[in-house]
Design a protein around this motif. Sequence first.
Motif, PDB file in Angstrom:
ATOM      1  N   ALA A  85       3.203   2.178 -11.434  1.00  0.00           N
ATOM      2  CA  ALA A  85       1.980   1.847 -10.694  1.00  0.00           C
ATOM      3  C   ALA A  85       2.112   0.494 -10.001  1.00  0.00           C
ATOM      4  CB  ALA A  85       0.786   1.851 -11.642  1.00  0.00           C
ATOM      5  N   HIS A  86       2.699  -0.467 -10.693  1.00  0.00           N
ATOM      6  CA  HIS A  86       2.871  -1.803 -10.125  1.00  0.00           C
ATOM      7  C   HIS A  86       3.799  -1.758  -8.916  1.00  0.00           C
ATOM      8  CE1 HIS A  86       4.044  -6.135 -10.106  1.00  0.00           C
ATOM      9  NE2 HIS A  86       2.785  -6.277 -10.455  1.00  0.00           N
ATOM     10  N   ARG A  87       4.899  -1.038  -9.020  1.00  0.00           N
ATOM     11  CA  ARG A  87       5.827  -0.913  -7.894  1.00  0.00           C
ATOM     12  C   ARG A  87       5.151  -0.242  -6.697  1.00  0.00           C
ATOM     13  NH1 ARG A  87       9.569   0.287 -12.081  1.00  0.00           N
ATOM     14  NH2 ARG A  87       9.104   2.518 -11.862  1.00  0.00           N
ATOM     15  N   THR A  88       4.356   0.777  -6.962  1.00  0.00           N
ATOM     16  CA  THR A  88       3.673   1.488  -5.886  1.00  0.00           C
ATOM     17  C   THR A  88       2.710   0.568  -5.147  1.00  0.00           C
ATOM     18  OG1 THR A  88       3.848   3.580  -7.088  1.00  0.00           O
ATOM     19  CG2 THR A  88       2.169   3.442  -5.363  1.00  0.00           C
ATOM     20  N   ILE A  89       1.968  -0.230  -5.888  1.00  0.00           N
ATOM     21  CA  ILE A  89       1.010  -1.151  -5.267  1.00  0.00           C
ATOM     22  C   ILE A  89       1.734  -2.198  -4.431  1.00  0.00           C
ATOM     23  CG2 ILE A  89      -0.675  -2.967  -5.768  1.00  0.00           C
ATOM     24  CD1 ILE A  89      -1.551  -1.277  -8.184  1.00  0.00           C
ATOM     25  N   ARG A  95       4.091  -2.854   3.039  1.00  0.00           N
ATOM     26  CA  ARG A  95       4.040  -2.035   4.261  1.00  0.00           C
ATOM     27  C   ARG A  95       2.810  -2.380   5.098  1.00  0.00           C
ATOM     28  NH1 ARG A  95       5.851   2.079   0.713  1.00  0.00           N
ATOM     29  NH2 ARG A  95       3.750   2.949   0.559  1.00  0.00           N
ATOM     30  N   ILE A  96       1.696  -2.629   4.438  1.00  0.00           N
ATOM     31  CA  ILE A  96       0.475  -2.970   5.179  1.00  0.00           C
ATOM     32  C   ILE A  96       0.648  -4.296   5.917  1.00  0.00           C
ATOM     33  CG2 ILE A  96      -1.962  -3.598   4.945  1.00  0.00           C
ATOM     34  CD1 ILE A  96      -2.065  -1.665   2.542  1.00  0.00           C
ATOM     35  N   VAL A  97       1.186  -5.284   5.227  1.00  0.00           N
ATOM     36  CA  VAL A  97       1.321  -6.621   5.817  1.00  0.00           C
ATOM     37  C   VAL A  97       2.332  -6.615   6.960  1.00  0.00           C
ATOM     38  CG1 VAL A  97       2.042  -9.000   5.356  1.00  0.00           C
ATOM     39  CG2 VAL A  97       0.579  -7.801   3.716  1.00  0.00           C
ATOM     40  N   THR A  98       3.393  -5.838   6.819  1.00  0.00           N
ATOM     41  CA  THR A  98       4.444  -5.867   7.842  1.00  0.00           C
ATOM     42  C   THR A  98       4.159  -4.948   9.019  1.00  0.00           C
ATOM     43  OG1 THR A  98       5.685  -4.195   6.590  1.00  0.00           O
ATOM     44  CG2 THR A  98       6.241  -6.513   6.200  1.00  0.00           C
ATOM     45  N   THR A  99       3.432  -3.858   8.791  1.00  0.00           N
ATOM     46  CA  THR A  99       3.178  -2.898   9.866  1.00  0.00           C
ATOM     47  C   THR A  99       1.762  -2.981  10.428  1.00  0.00           C
ATOM     48  OG1 THR A  99       2.474  -1.139   8.353  1.00  0.00           O
ATOM     49  CG2 THR A  99       4.832  -1.312   8.832  1.00  0.00           C
ATOM     50  N   HIS A 100       0.860  -3.683   9.719  1.00  0.00           N
ATOM     51  CA  HIS A 100      -0.542  -3.810  10.144  1.00  0.00           C
ATOM     52  C   HIS A 100      -1.208  -2.445  10.278  1.00  0.00           C
ATOM     53  CE1 HIS A 100       0.172  -8.082  12.012  1.00  0.00           C
ATOM     54  NE2 HIS A 100       0.426  -8.003  10.712  1.00  0.00           N
ATOM     55  N   THR A 101      -0.887  -1.548   9.358  1.00  0.00           N
ATOM     56  CA  THR A 101      -1.530  -0.243   9.287  1.00  0.00           C
ATOM     57  C   THR A 101      -2.110  -0.055   7.889  1.00  0.00           C
ATOM     58  OG1 THR A 101       0.561   0.804   8.654  1.00  0.00           O
ATOM     59  CG2 THR A 101       0.002   0.796  11.010  1.00  0.00           C
ATOM     60  N   TYR A 106      -3.957   4.186   1.270  1.00  0.00           N
ATOM     61  CA  TYR A 106      -4.478   5.506   0.920  1.00  0.00           C
ATOM     62  C   TYR A 106      -3.371   6.439   0.433  1.00  0.00           C
ATOM     63  CZ  TYR A 106      -8.310   3.461   3.510  1.00  0.00           C
ATOM     64  OH  TYR A 106      -9.296   2.606   3.925  1.00  0.00           O
ATOM     65  N   ASP A 107      -2.139   6.148   0.819  1.00  0.00           N
ATOM     66  CA  ASP A 107      -1.019   6.962   0.356  1.00  0.00           C
ATOM     67  C   ASP A 107      -0.706   6.730  -1.118  1.00  0.00           C
ATOM     68  OD1 ASP A 107      -0.749   8.044   2.863  1.00  0.00           O
ATOM     69  OD2 ASP A 107       0.860   6.683   3.484  1.00  0.00           O
ATOM     70  N   THR A 108      -1.207   5.636  -1.688  1.00  0.00           N
ATOM     71  CA  THR A 108      -0.923   5.361  -3.099  1.00  0.00           C
ATOM     72  C   THR A 108      -1.474   6.442  -4.012  1.00  0.00           C
ATOM     73  OG1 THR A 108      -2.915   3.989  -3.254  1.00  0.00           O
ATOM     74  CG2 THR A 108      -0.839   2.856  -2.775  1.00  0.00           C
ATOM     75  N   LEU A 206      -5.762  -6.736  -1.716  1.00  0.00           N
ATOM     76  CA  LEU A 206      -4.530  -7.455  -2.065  1.00  0.00           C
ATOM     77  C   LEU A 206      -3.671  -7.700  -0.833  1.00  0.00           C
ATOM     78  CD1 LEU A 206      -3.688  -5.527  -5.346  1.00  0.00           C
ATOM     79  CD2 LEU A 206      -4.130  -7.983  -5.200  1.00  0.00           C
ATOM     80  N   ALA A 207      -3.587  -6.694   0.039  1.00  0.00           N
ATOM     81  CA  ALA A 207      -2.828  -6.874   1.272  1.00  0.00           C
ATOM     82  C   ALA A 207      -3.483  -7.927   2.166  1.00  0.00           C
ATOM     83  CB  ALA A 207      -2.714  -5.545   2.020  1.00  0.00           C
ATOM     84  N   GLY A 208      -4.808  -7.981   2.152  1.00  0.00           N
ATOM     85  CA  GLY A 208      -5.503  -8.993   2.942  1.00  0.00           C
ATOM     86  C   GLY A 208      -5.165 -10.398   2.491  1.00  0.00           C
ATOM     87  N   ILE A 209      -5.033 -10.594   1.174  1.00  0.00           N
ATOM     88  CA  ILE A 209      -4.623 -11.904   0.662  1.00  0.00           C
ATOM     89  C   ILE A 209      -3.227 -12.247   1.163  1.00  0.00           C
ATOM     90  CG2 ILE A 209      -4.012 -13.171  -1.429  1.00  0.00           C
ATOM     91  CD1 ILE A 209      -6.971 -12.969  -1.117  1.00  0.00           C
TER      92      ILE A 209
END
Length: 222
Positions: A85-89, A95-101, A106-108, A206-209
């Motif tokens: 679970a930790h690795r998935t998060i 991916r969110i921070v680098t791709t801005h998508t 939601y894929d988690t 978390l990605a926003g941080i």
Amino acid sequence: MPKKSIRRKRRQARRGRRRQQTPRAAESERTAADRAQFLAGVEAFARALIRERGTAADDDEDDWDEDEHDEDEDEEPPQDFEPEAHRTILAAIRRIVTTHTPQPAYDTVPHLTQRERDPRYNVCPGDGVLIAEMVAVSMLLDLRYNVRADPAPAIHWITERLGAEHGRRALRVADLLDHPDAPPWQSIHPPQPGEEPLLPAMVLLLAGIGGAATHRQPLPPN
């Protein structure tokens, strides 16, 4: 006279030091009380999730099969699902921070739902997402109390880079970071069957941080 003046100044200095220490001690007590209150709320939330999903363990000894137990003794113990679970998060955050998508957040849920079927984990259906939610809550509380992360830039980054709807979803759970505009954590109820889990919103937050921190301090070029 000079000696009295010196003694008076020393007494005043000691009183000043005591006055300076008192607010810090009071703040530490408030922080500890606040953290304890949040942890109690998180524990209650987890128990409610378990009740809703019907995954509580059955302790009825009448159904215990001795022969089956003997056969299972030679099998390897199940692996802990929490590292998965930790690795998935973390992967979703990157991916969110680098791709801005926002889609990785939601894929988690389908990813963890698929991974929990692996017999090595011995996880009940739905528990993979529940475990990940508890991991995400722990990460957010660590950012709040140990890192003192500011949630306002995080919500701003999500809204500006990912869209207003995703910003609103992240704001729903932002009380975990003490955002003043977020609804109280105690008012958030576990999702009913068929409703969207809270995990994507937590991953977005978390990605926003991470995104806000990266925006303030750009990474050096490769």
